[in-house]
Each structure stands twice: as C-alpha cells, then as structure tokens.
Design a protein around this motif. Structure first.
Motif, PDB file in Angstrom:
ATOM      1  N   ASN A  67      36.069  61.264  23.420  1.00  0.00           N
ATOM      2  CA  ASN A  67      35.176  61.292  24.586  1.00  0.00           C
ATOM      3  C   ASN A  67      35.035  59.892  25.183  1.00  0.00           C
ATOM      4  N   SER A  68      34.742  58.896  24.338  1.00  0.00           N
ATOM      5  CA  SER A  68      34.542  57.526  24.826  1.00  0.00           C
ATOM      6  C   SER A  68      35.808  56.975  25.451  1.00  0.00           C
TER       7      SER A  68
ATOM      8  N   ARG B 232      36.060  58.409  28.919  1.00  0.00           N
ATOM      9  CA  ARG B 232      35.072  57.822  29.829  1.00  0.00           C
ATOM     10  C   ARG B 232      35.441  56.383  30.191  1.00  0.00           C
TER      11      ARG B 232
ATOM     12  N   LYS C 177      24.791  67.477  25.293  1.00  0.00           N
ATOM     13  CA  LYS C 177      24.884  66.483  26.363  1.00  0.00           C
ATOM     14  C   LYS C 177      23.757  65.463  26.243  1.00  0.00           C
TER      15      LYS C 177
ATOM     16  N   ASP D 139      23.788  56.733  29.325  1.00  0.00           N
ATOM     17  CA  ASP D 139      25.125  56.175  29.036  1.00  0.00           C
ATOM     18  C   ASP D 139      26.224  56.933  29.771  1.00  0.00           C
ATOM     19  N   HIS D 140      25.939  57.419  30.994  1.00  0.00           N
ATOM     20  CA  HIS D 140      26.959  58.106  31.791  1.00  0.00           C
ATOM     21  C   HIS D 140      27.731  57.117  32.638  1.00  0.00           C
TER      22      HIS D 140
ATOM     23  N   CYS E 190      30.646  63.892  31.767  1.00  0.00           N
ATOM     24  CA  CYS E 190      29.866  64.372  30.625  1.00  0.00           C
ATOM     25  C   CYS E 190      29.847  63.333  29.502  1.00  0.00           C
ATOM     26  N   SER E 191      28.692  63.208  28.830  1.00  0.00           N
ATOM     27  CA  SER E 191      28.563  62.321  27.676  1.00  0.00           C
ATOM     28  C   SER E 191      27.864  63.098  26.577  1.00  0.00           C
ATOM     29  N   CYS E 192      28.603  63.486  25.529  1.00  0.00           N
ATOM     30  CA  CYS E 192      28.077  64.401  24.520  1.00  0.00           C
ATOM     31  C   CYS E 192      28.116  63.799  23.122  1.00  0.00           C
ATOM     32  N   GLU E 193      27.301  64.370  22.256  1.00  0.00           N
ATOM     33  CA  GLU E 193      27.319  64.053  20.830  1.00  0.00           C
ATOM     34  C   GLU E 193      27.332  65.368  20.042  1.00  0.00           C
TER      35      GLU E 193
ATOM     36  N   GLU F  16      30.771  63.148  19.093  1.00  0.00           N
ATOM     37  CA  GLU F  16      32.032  63.016  19.805  1.00  0.00           C
ATOM     38  C   GLU F  16      33.199  63.432  18.913  1.00  0.00           C
TER      39      GLU F  16
END
Length: 830
Positions: free
Chosen positions: A662-663, A666, A694, A698-699, A705-708, A710
């Motif tokens: 994910n990171s 982004r 979500k 930190d978007h 989308c920024s999820c945990e 990851e």
C-alpha cells in the motif's frame, strides 16, 4: 537606548570566539562603539553559563542594564541568579578609598574562587576605566596594574575587557595601554597587538634602553615576517601562473581581481580586459548535460550562499569567440580576518572527457542494436567507426575470391568501386602484415600509396588509419577510416577502432560458424542420398561422414560457448534496458520536482522581501527574525524532502526486504500526482482485501485509500514502484493521445485496486485511455515494441515484465476492459 545587534556581525563572531585567559583593551570614540562590544561580550558569557561582572563608572548601572535588556538579555533573571553582577568603582578599584594594583588583583582572585564554589567555570569581567582620571590616591599606578594582570591572567579562568575612552585619556596613557594589552579592540575589530610588551620587559621602565631594545627587536621581527610574507606571495603568484588549470578570483561583488594565463587561454579573455568587472554575465556560466541548458548560478554566488566549497563537472563557460567550453570546476571561499571576502574558482577543460563519455554511450547503444544479420551488423559497425572518429569515410575491406571487397561502407563517393584487385591497396598490406595493431599512414601524397592505391589520388586522401580484423587465427580484413586532411589520432581513438575491429571479427567468426554448420548439413544430406554400390565408395562415405560428425561436434562445442556468451549479453541488455527506462522516468520526475518547488521558492522570496520591509520600517526584532527563519526552513525542508523522495525512488534494491505494498503505491502516486492533476487526470486507489480498515489521516489525496493493516511482500521495493510508475505513465499517455484525437472529453481517470486472492496479492491498474488494439495485445511486453509511434522506446513494459517475473517472482498481464486497458500484477504475499 542603543541597539547593538545591528552592528558588525564580524565583531560579534570574534567576540563569540574569545576564550578564557584573554586580557583585552577596548579603545572607543563613542558610546555606540563601546556598547557594540561590551554588551555582546556580556551576553555571550551569560549564554555560556559564565559568571559576568560589569564595573560601571562613565555609564550608570541602569543604562547598562537597559542596553542589555533591549538586546535580548533577561536582566531580571540573570541578576536574581547572580550570573550577572553590576558594581561601581568603590566596590572594586577604589575599595577602601584608594587604588592598589596588588589589592585589586587579590580581589579578582577571590572573586574567581567564589564563582568556582558557585559552580561557574569562568569569570568574565569588563570595567570602565574612567575612574583613573580622578584624584583618588594610587590612580597613577593604573598602568602598573594593567602590566601585572598579564602575569595573573594566563594562570586563572578569567577573561576581561578594560574600556578606555580615547577622547578622555591622554595619548601617553593610550600608548601605555597598548603596551600592556596583548589584544586590542578598535573600530569594531579584535586585533592581535604587535605593540604589546610583556610585563617582565614593560615593568623595567626605570631603564629606558630596555624598552627601546624591545621595540627595535619587534620592528626587526615584523620586517622579517613581512619580507617572508612578500616572498610567499611571490611564490604563490608563480605557482598560479604555472598551474595546468584555469583559475580566477572574484571579490564579494562578483568582480574579477585575478586570472591566471591558463584561464586566459581557455576562455579567450585577457585579465586586463575583465579586471574589476562582473564576469558571470560575460562568460555565461551554464549547467546541465547539454550545452544549450539554462543559465546557471555563478559558482562564486553559490559559495557566498553556502559558505563552503561548490563543485560541478557538468558546467559550461562561453568563450570570447562565442563558443561553449565544457568544464569541471571547484569554487572555494577565501577568508580574511574571519570574514568571507572573496572566492577562487579553479576549472578544467573537459571537452575530451565529455567526448569520451558520449562515444562510449553511442558504442554501447550500437552493440545493443546488433542482431543476426551479418551484413547489416557490418554496415552498422563501419558507420559507427566513421562517425565516432569523425572521418571523411569508413570501410571494412576483406578478401573474397581473390578480390578486395568492401563489405561495410560509410560516406563513400557514388563512383567508389566496391571490389578491386587487392595489389597496391593499403588495406591489403594491413591484412598481409597481420600485426594486430593500428596501421597509420600520414602524408599519403608523399608515399608510394599515391601511385599504388587508386583511391588515394582519386579522392584526395591525406591520412589512412586501419586495424586488421581477425577470424579465429587468420587475418581476413581491415577496418579503416580515411581523411582528406592530415590527422593524428589520440590513444582513445586508437582503442576505439581496435574495439570495433574486434566486434567485426566476432561477426566474421559467427558467420563462419554458421556457414560451416550449413555445409555440414548439406554434406550429411548428400551422403544419405548417395547410392552406395561398392565397398570402396561405402568406405569413402563413412570417412566423410565421420569427418563431418567430428566437425559438427567441434562446432557444437563452439556454439555452446557462443550461446553462453549470447545469454550473458542478453542479461546485460536487460540491465541496460531497465536503466534506460529509469533514466526516462527520471526525466519526467525532474519536471515534477520543478513543479513542486515553484510554490516554496515563491514563499521564500516573499519572506525575504518581508524581512527587508520589516527592517526599513523598524519592525525587525529577534522574534520577528526567528519567525521568518522558521518559515523559510519549513519551505526548505519541504523542497529537501521532495529531492529525498526522488532520490530514494531510484535507488536500486540490493537485497530483498519486507515492504508494504500500500505505502509503495501511495509513494509512487505522490511523485507524479501534481503532474497528472495538471493534465486533468484523477488517480484512485481502492483497498478491497478482507480486514482492510480505512484510516482518517496520512492520505495523498482523498481519492487515494490508506488502510491498515497493510499488505506486505518480500522483494525489491523500488523496482516494484518503477513498474507501477511505468504503467501509470502509459495510462497517462493513452488518455492524452485519446484527447488529441477528439475522443477524450470525459475526465481522465487512472484507477488502482489492491486486493488479495488466497496467497496472491493482486494490483489492478486501469485507465480510460481507449485500450490497446487487439492485434497488439500479445506483443505489448515484447522489447522495442511500442504503441506510441516515434514517442516510445518499447522498453518500459518489457522492463516491467522482467522485474515482476524474474526479480519479484510474480506475473503481469493486460486486458482491455471498459473504456481502456487494465494491467494486473500478481505477487505471492507473506
């Protein structure tokens, strides 16, 4: 009240550099000069946690404390803590109603001991000496006291400034003050005192000859030192004149003060023509990989900005005749009395080094273009030889059927004969001698070749340079370049033609191996068709067949080695393709950085203008200055982070590490988001895997989308980012191309979906750029295949497939979906 902070910054730096054991005198003409020194002297001691004592006389205690308060000292706090003490002459010099040097020194010694017991490491004292102008008993012993302090100070943790008003003390007193202080402060400068006399000499004043002897000795020593300095300057001048590189010196205003002969030779200007002129706009310093790059900051300007050395090997100067000179330079600050007063620039002509780099780059690209066609490869290598060596024309001549045949030709005249009797030709001698080295003939009209080689006189040739071509152990041809002028090749050019001749030799060996194989196949087929009627014929056929088999086995061994070599070459090509793709991406990233820097640069410019206005209107104080510096540093940190993100993005992975998918996506989006938004293209990132929650911060933007938790994967993070960047960049190009054709009125969209299917992490990247023609889908990952016509290289997607499948152990595919193409990346997660 006086504000001393806006005075000489040089004096402040000198005061801040003072250490204990120093005995100084301040000779001043005005109260402004006085406070410029002593207030900052006290403030510096308080910052260091020293015990500070101010003895007033000419000024009142309230005036001194008010000046300190204006200049940022928390007077109430330091007075309560006893870090600062303000006393008068009756508390110090005239304690008891009279002055005794020994009593005063004893008082200072006790004060030091008390300060030590209170936890202070050093005592800092300054006293206004105007009390000595009164009629008090013992004041005539003032100079004796000053001399005796020079015994006391080197042994004690103390430093002091004795203040003398030049307008009130007589010249005789001022002279004696100079004789008794090793260091003098005058006219906003701290200076080593050459007229200082050690106490053991000064206190012998009852014998005038001793004082005169010391002064005369001092005069001689200074004369010797000055003579040595002049001699040293002369040697330095001769050294700079003999330097093998250009050198010039500019003052703080960018004006030329010195230029050596090598600099004059390189840029074409004489020192006398540029002396005391601002030369940056004259020599037009430029920076970049190309000579036509934008005008760059002057090296000396950069030195004054940074305070340190500045170097570059990608710069250009404009010569007096208007041509550009590629250079490497080092610009270094020169300091005088602790202040940056000038800058020296040393530079070298790197035309040859740059040309070498360009030649090697072109040679590398040519080798990557070689395929299986013998004749085309020979033509390409011959052409490359002629272009790199800037020849009139280039040839590869080889012997064939008793004739000298020009297999490779570049820039030959229309009436050139491609086949001829070899006798008399220079290339024939190169092949016959077979020395494996350069064959150079200059002044051709004055040699026997003018009559024996028909091309020399026919085309007016002056210089020939050839290199034999070897096939196995036999010399079969000659690669040559010819010139219509006299030409002397350097060592690099000699190596170049040798490398290209070796490459042609490889082509000859490859062709011979292929011919042998085909001949062996033909003979084998012929032997199978032949009719064997008698034992003798059968025996002969068996011998021929066995011989063919032996040749074939030998050939197969050679082919195995060649296959291994070709495999290694293909791996090297893949690495080069990946590097070329990264370099292309870097070009676009530089544009992104430039876009992201515009706003902070504008902000810094506004802060600088605001500081000037605040200064002019008297609004500039420490708080205002601190706030402005903080705002400026925030903008600089943002710009620095942009560069760090860019640099980290292109660092190749050396070892597999566990990274967050994910990171990584982004971070890749953030690199080109502004560029996409500027072109009206939106980016969406959606996480659909089970358990994804979500986050609210930190978007990159709301659409990303920024999820945990990851999704993680063990592999090479930067290589994965490069693949995502390539696919997004292709999507952007497809959308823009669709708009050019008038079929893209809707908003441009690049959608990224991150999900998980069993053990597989799946990244789907979809655009609405119209998709890929069906007949091209199967070729889209082939090297050098591109749908962008002359705008594409055809290596981006090939590189992406190589990274995903070979380096990351995954799979990549593409289908047309909806209004565009969708690329799917599948990785086995951990």
């Amino acid at each position: 009240m006086l504000n001393v902070i806006d005075k000489s910054s040089k004096l402040r730096k000198q005061i801040e550099g003072l250490e204990k054991h120093n005995h100084l005198c301040l000779i001043y003409n005005s109260r402004t000069e006085q406070f410029n020194t002593v207030i900052h002297f006290m403030k510096t001691g308080l910052k260091r946690g020293e015990k500070c004592i101010y003895i007033v006389d000419e000024n009142t205690a309230s005036a001194v404390l008010a000046a300190m308060k204006i200049n940022g000292v928390d007077v109430d706090s330091v007075m309560r803590s006893s870090a600062l003490t303000v006393i008068n002459k009756h508390d110090a010099y005239l304690k008891g109603g009279y002055f005794d040097p020994d009593v005063m020194i004893e008082f200072i010694d006790k004060t030091i001991d008390e300060a030590k017991r209170e936890g202070y490491s050093t005592v800092r004292v300054t006293g206004e000496m105007s009390w000595a102008l009164g009629n008090d008993k013992g004041v005539e012993r003032l100079i004796e006291y000053e001399a005796k302090l020079n015994y006391f100070f080197p042994k004690k943790d103390i430093l002091a400034i004795c203040q003398y008003n030049r307008n009130r003390f007589s010249p005789d007193i001022i002279r004696d003050v100079l004789h008794t202080h090793p260091v003098v402060i005058y006219d906003n400068l701290i200076c080593k005192n050459h007229y200082y006399i050690p106490p053991e000499e000064f206190l012998k004043k009852e014998n005038p000859s001793n004082n005169i002897d010391y002064l005369l000795k001092n005069i001689v020593e200074r004369a010797v030192a000055e003579e040595a300095l002049v001699s040293s300057e002369k040697r330095l001048h001769h050294i700079t004149l003999a330097l093998g590189e250009g050198l010039y010196v500019l003052d703080r205003f960018g004006r030329l003060t010195f230029m050596n002969p090598e600099a004059e030779r390189l840029i074409g200007w004489k020192e006398r023509e540029l002396l005391n002129k601002k030369i940056h706009d004259i020599i037009q310093c430029r920076h970049g990989d190309k000579a036509e790059g934008e005008r760059w900051n002057c090296p000396c300007e950069e030195v004054f900005k940074t305070g340190g050395s500045v170097r570059s090997d990608r710069a250009y100067f404009t010569r007096k005749n208007g041509t550009l000179l590629p250079i490497s330079y080092v610009a270094t600050p020169l300091f005088e009395n602790g202040a940056h007063s000038a800058s020296v620039v040393a530079f070298q002509d790197i035309t040859k080094q740059r040309r070498t780099g360009e030649r090697l780059s072109k040679l590398n690209n040519v080798f990557l273009q070689l395929r299986t066609d013998y004749e085309k490869n020979i033509e390409l290598l011959t052409k490359t030889c002629g272009e790199l060596l800037e020849a009139t024309c280039a040839l590869y001549n080889r012997l064939r059927n008793g004739l000298l045949c020009s297999i490779g030709r570049w820039n030959t005249p229309d009436n050139f004969r491609a086949e001829d009797n070899p006798d008399g030709h220079i290339c024939y001698d190169v092949i016959k001698e077979g020395r494996g080295e350069i064959f150079l003939v200059r002044d051709l009209p004055d040699t026997a070749y003018f009559h024996s080689d028909p091309n020399v006189s026919l085309y007016g040739l002056k210089t020939y340079m050839g290199h034999p071509v070897r096939c196995h152990e036999e010399f079969v041809g000659s690669l040559c370049v010819v010139y219509n002028t006299d030409y002397e090749p350097d060592e690099e050019e000699r190596r170049l033609i040798g490398i290209l001749a070796s490459a042609i030799g490889n082509e000859e060996e490859r062709k011979r191996a292929g011919d042998t194989l085909r001949q062996a196949n033909r003979e084998l087929k012929a032997s199978q068709r032949a009719s064997i009627n008698i034992m003798e014929d059968f025996y002969k056929q068996q011998i021929e067949l066995n011989k063919a088999k032996d040749d074939l086995e030998s050939l197969n061994k050679d082919l195995e080695e060649r296959v291994r070599q070709e495999t290694e070459m293909m791996k090297l090509k893949d690495k080069l393709l990946i590097q070329q793709s990264k370099m292309a991406s870097m070009g676009e990233m530089i544009g992104v950085i430039a876009h992201q820097w515009k706003q902070p640069l504008n902000a810094i410019s506004i802060i600088a203008q605001d500081l000037q206005d605040a200064f002019e209107y008297g609004e500039l104080d420490e708080s205002y200055l601190t706030k402005s510096i903080g705002n400026t540093m925030d903008q600089i940190k943002f710009m620095s982070q942009t560069v760090d993100d860019f640099r980290n993005f292109f660092l190749p992975g050396k070892e597999k590490v566990l990274f967050k998918i994910n990171s990584a996506i982004r971070e890749t989006i953030s690199l080109i988001l502004h560029q996409l938004q500027k072109k009206g293209i939106s980016v969406y990132l959606t996480c659909t895997y089970e358990g994804a929650v979500k986050k609210t911060s930190d978007h990159v933007v709301d659409k990303v989308c920024s999820c945990e938790p990851e999704l993680t994967y063990r592999g090479y993070s930067n290589e994965f980012k490069q693949v995502v960047l390539n696919i997004m960049d292709n999507g952007k190009d497809a959308i823009l191309k669709k708009r050019e054709k008038g079929a893209g009125d809707e908003e441009g969209v690049i959608s990224i979906e991150l999900t998980k299917e069993g053990d597989e992490i799946v990244v789907n990247i979809e655009d609405n750029g119209g998709g890929i023609p069906d007949d091209q889908l199967e070729k889209i990952f082939d090297p050098y295949f591109t749908t962008k016509e002359d705008k594409g290289t055809g290596i981006g997607l090939y590189m992406s497939k190589t990274i995903i499948e070979e380096k990351l152990g995954g799979a990549i595919s593409v289908v047309n979906k909806g209004r565009g193409a969708m690329f799917s990346i599948r990785l086995i997660g951990e």
